[in-house]
Scaffold this active site. Structure first.
Site, mmCIF file in Angstrom:
data_model
loop_
_atom_site.group_PDB
_atom_site.id
_atom_site.type_symbol
_atom_site.label_atom_id
_atom_site.label_comp_id
_atom_site.label_asym_id
_atom_site.label_seq_id
_atom_site.Cartn_x
_atom_site.Cartn_y
_atom_site.Cartn_z
ATOM 1 N N ALA A 11 0.802 -1.242 0.000
ATOM 2 C CA ALA A 11 0.000 0.000 0.000
ATOM 3 C C ALA A 11 0.829 1.284 0.000
ATOM 4 C CB ALA A 11 -1.025 0.030 1.139
ATOM 5 N N ALA A 12 2.146 1.175 -0.175
ATOM 6 C CA ALA A 12 2.974 2.403 -0.251
ATOM 7 C C ALA A 12 2.533 3.252 -1.436
ATOM 8 C CB ALA A 12 4.454 2.050 -0.390
ATOM 9 N N GLY A 13 2.365 2.603 -2.594
ATOM 10 C CA GLY A 13 1.944 3.326 -3.798
ATOM 11 C C GLY A 13 0.551 3.919 -3.624
ATOM 12 N N ASP A 14 -0.357 3.170 -3.031
ATOM 13 C CA ASP A 14 -1.737 3.656 -2.835
ATOM 14 C C ASP A 14 -1.750 4.854 -1.886
ATOM 15 O OD1 ASP A 14 -2.641 1.609 -4.459
ATOM 16 O OD2 ASP A 14 -3.006 0.238 -2.780
HETATM 17 P P1 ADP Z 1 4.325 0.682 -5.463
HETATM 18 O O1 ADP Z 1 3.970 0.212 -4.079
HETATM 19 O O2 ADP Z 1 3.141 1.092 -6.276
HETATM 20 O O3 ADP Z 1 5.276 -0.223 -6.218
HETATM 21 P P2 ADP Z 1 6.614 2.344 -4.765
HETATM 22 O O4 ADP Z 1 7.301 1.122 -4.270
HETATM 23 O O5 ADP Z 1 7.306 3.103 -5.860
HETATM 24 O O6 ADP Z 1 5.112 2.060 -5.235
HETATM 25 O O7 ADP Z 1 6.409 3.298 -3.492
HETATM 26 C C1 ADP Z 1 5.606 4.450 -3.528
HETATM 27 C C2 ADP Z 1 6.239 5.550 -2.692
HETATM 28 O O8 ADP Z 1 6.377 5.052 -1.341
HETATM 29 C C3 ADP Z 1 7.647 5.953 -3.111
HETATM 30 O O9 ADP Z 1 7.591 6.959 -4.107
HETATM 31 C C4 ADP Z 1 8.243 6.441 -1.788
HETATM 32 O O10 ADP Z 1 7.883 7.803 -1.573
HETATM 33 C C5 ADP Z 1 7.560 5.574 -0.751
HETATM 34 N N1 ADP Z 1 8.413 4.433 -0.359
HETATM 35 C C6 ADP Z 1 8.387 3.178 -0.873
HETATM 36 N N2 ADP Z 1 9.337 2.396 -0.300
HETATM 37 C C7 ADP Z 1 9.977 3.175 0.607
HETATM 38 C C8 ADP Z 1 11.056 2.968 1.550
HETATM 39 N N3 ADP Z 1 11.689 1.781 1.636
HETATM 40 N N4 ADP Z 1 11.435 4.013 2.320
HETATM 41 C C9 ADP Z 1 10.798 5.221 2.233
HETATM 42 N N5 ADP Z 1 9.784 5.477 1.381
HETATM 43 C C10 ADP Z 1 9.367 4.484 0.571
#
Ligand code: ADP
Length: 297
Positions: free
Chosen positions: A240-243
Site C-alpha cells: 500500500a505504499a503506492g496507494d
Molecule cells: P508501489 O507500491 O506502487 O510499487 P513504490 O514502491 O514506488 O510504489 O512506493 C511508492 C512511494 O512510497 C515511493 O515513491 C516512496 O515515496 C515511498 N516508499 C516506498 N518504499 C519506501 C522505503 N523503503 N522508504 C521510504 N519510502 C518508501
C-alpha cells in the site's frame, strides 16, 4: 473539490502457511486474517485520511455491507457503491515462512460497474472535480471518456499495467501515476530514464508521476522534471505504499499545494506507511504526516 474514485474493493484472505500448497495437497493454515483491500479502496482511504473529499464508485456483493461500513468509518463517501449478485472481489493470499506470497485474485463484483452507475456518478460531479481510476475495475475507457465529456480531471494509475488500454486512453488523461516497473513496461524499455524519454517525446503535454520505491519519486510535465527523495525510514512492509502516495498526492493537488509540496507530503505519508505492517491499516492520518514532516525540518 471532490475525487470520484472508480476503484476495486477486495476482501484479502491472508493465510500463513509452512509452504505454498502443492498440486493435490490439502494444507492446514494456523493463522488467518480477513482484510479490506484492493487498490481502489486503499486509495480512497488514503484520500480520506489526507482530509480530501472522496466518493468511492465501486461494486460489492450485497452480503458484504461491512466493507462499506469500514470505508465510511474512514471518511470515504460510499453512496455510489452498488450491491450486486456477483461475489465481492477477493484475493486468496498464502504467505510462507520466508514472507513471500502466492495470490489467487478474483475480480468478481469489481467488474460489475454499470454504465448507469457511471452516469449517476458524473451527474453529481462538478467541472474541475477529479476522477481517479486504477486498472482493477471494468469500463475504464468508457469512464475516462465520460469524465472528459463532463470537464473533469482524470488521474489514472494503470495497475496492473495494460499497455493497450493505456495507449487507448492516454490522450484523455491529465495525470498518469505509475511505479518504475509499470513505466518501463509501458514502453518496453529497461530503465526509468528511457521511459522518461519516451514520455517526453510521445506525450510532452502529459503530467506523469513515477514512484521509485526507496528512491522517492520523479514528476514530469511540459515544464520539466521534479525529483523528490524518499524519507529515510526503516521499511517493514511496503504494501500500500503506492496507494498511500497516490491518495496523499492527489489530496495535496486538490488543496492547491504546489506540486513539489504535494509530492513531499505524499512521500512522507508513504514513508510512514512502510514502517507498519498491513495495507489499509498502515495508511497514516494527515495529523501523523504533519507531525512527521515537522520532525524532519
Ligand atoms: P508501489 O507500491 O506502487 O510499487 P513504490 O514502491 O514506488 O510504489 O512506493 C511508492 C512511494 O512510497 C515511493 O515513491 C516512496 O515515496 C515511498 N516508499 C516506498 N518504499 C519506501 C522505503 N523503503 N522508504 C521510504 N519510502 C518508501
Amino acid at each position: 473539490m471532490t475525487v470520484f474514485n472508480i476503484g476495486s474493493i477486495n476482501i484479502d484472505h491472508v493465510y500463513q502457511v509452512s509452504h505454498f500448497v502443492r498440486p493435490g495437497e490439502t494444507l492446514t493454515s494456523n493463522h488467518y486474517q480477513k482484510i479490506l483491500g484492493g487498490k481502489g479502496a486503499n486509495q480512497s482511504i488514503a484520500l480520506a485520511r489526507a482530509n480530501a473529499s472522496v466518493k468511492h464508485v465501486g461494486a460489492i456483493n450485497q452480503s458484504d455491507q461491512d466493507l462499506v461500513n469500514q470505508l465510511a468509518q474512514s471518511g470515504v463517501g460510499t453512496a455510489l457503491i452498488s450491491h450486486v449478485t456477483q461475489a465481492t472481489g477477493h484475493a486468496i493470499i498464502q504467505v510462507n515462512q520466508e514472507a513471500e506470497n502466492a495470490i489467487v485474485l478474483f475480480a468478481g463484483a469489481n467488474h460489475a460497474i454499470t454504465g448507469t452507475q457511471l452516469q449517476e456518478t458524473f451527474a453529481q460531479a462538478q467541472a474541475g472535480d477529479w476522477v481517479l481510476l486504477q486498472n482493477e475495475t471494468n469500463g475504464i475507457d468508457t469512464a475516462i471518456s465520460l469524465a472528459k465529456a463532463n470537464n473533469l480531471q482524470v488521474a489514472f494509475n494503470p495497475a496492473p499495467m495494460d499497455k493497450t488500454l493505456v495507449e487507448q486512453v492516454i490522450e484523455q488523461i491529465d495525470l498518469l501515476i505509475v511505479n518504475e516497473v509499470e513505466a518501463m513496461d509501458l514502453f518496453n524499455v529497461k530503465s526509468v530514464e528511457a521511459a522518461q524519454r519516451q514520455f517526453s517525446q510521445q506525450h510532452p503535454q502529459l503530467a506523469v508521476i513515477i514512484t521509485l520505491g526507496s528512491a522517492g519519486v520523479r514528476y514530469l510535465d511540459k515544464d520539466g522534471v521534479i525529483d523528490v527523495a524518499a524519507f529515510n525510514v526503516q521499511a517493514i512492509d511496503t504494501t500500500a505504499a503506492g496507494d498511500t502516495f497516490i491518495g496523499y498526492c492527489l489530496a495535496g493537488l486538490m488543496s492547491e499545494q504546489p506540486i513539489a509540496l504535494a509530492l513531499r507530503q505524499a512521500c512522507a505519508a508513504s514513508a510512514l506507511c512502510v514502517t507498519q505492517n498491513g495495507a489499509s491499516t498502515s495508511i497514516p492520518t494527515l495529523e501523523q504526516v504533519t507531525q512527521f514532516l515537522e520532525q524532519q525540518a
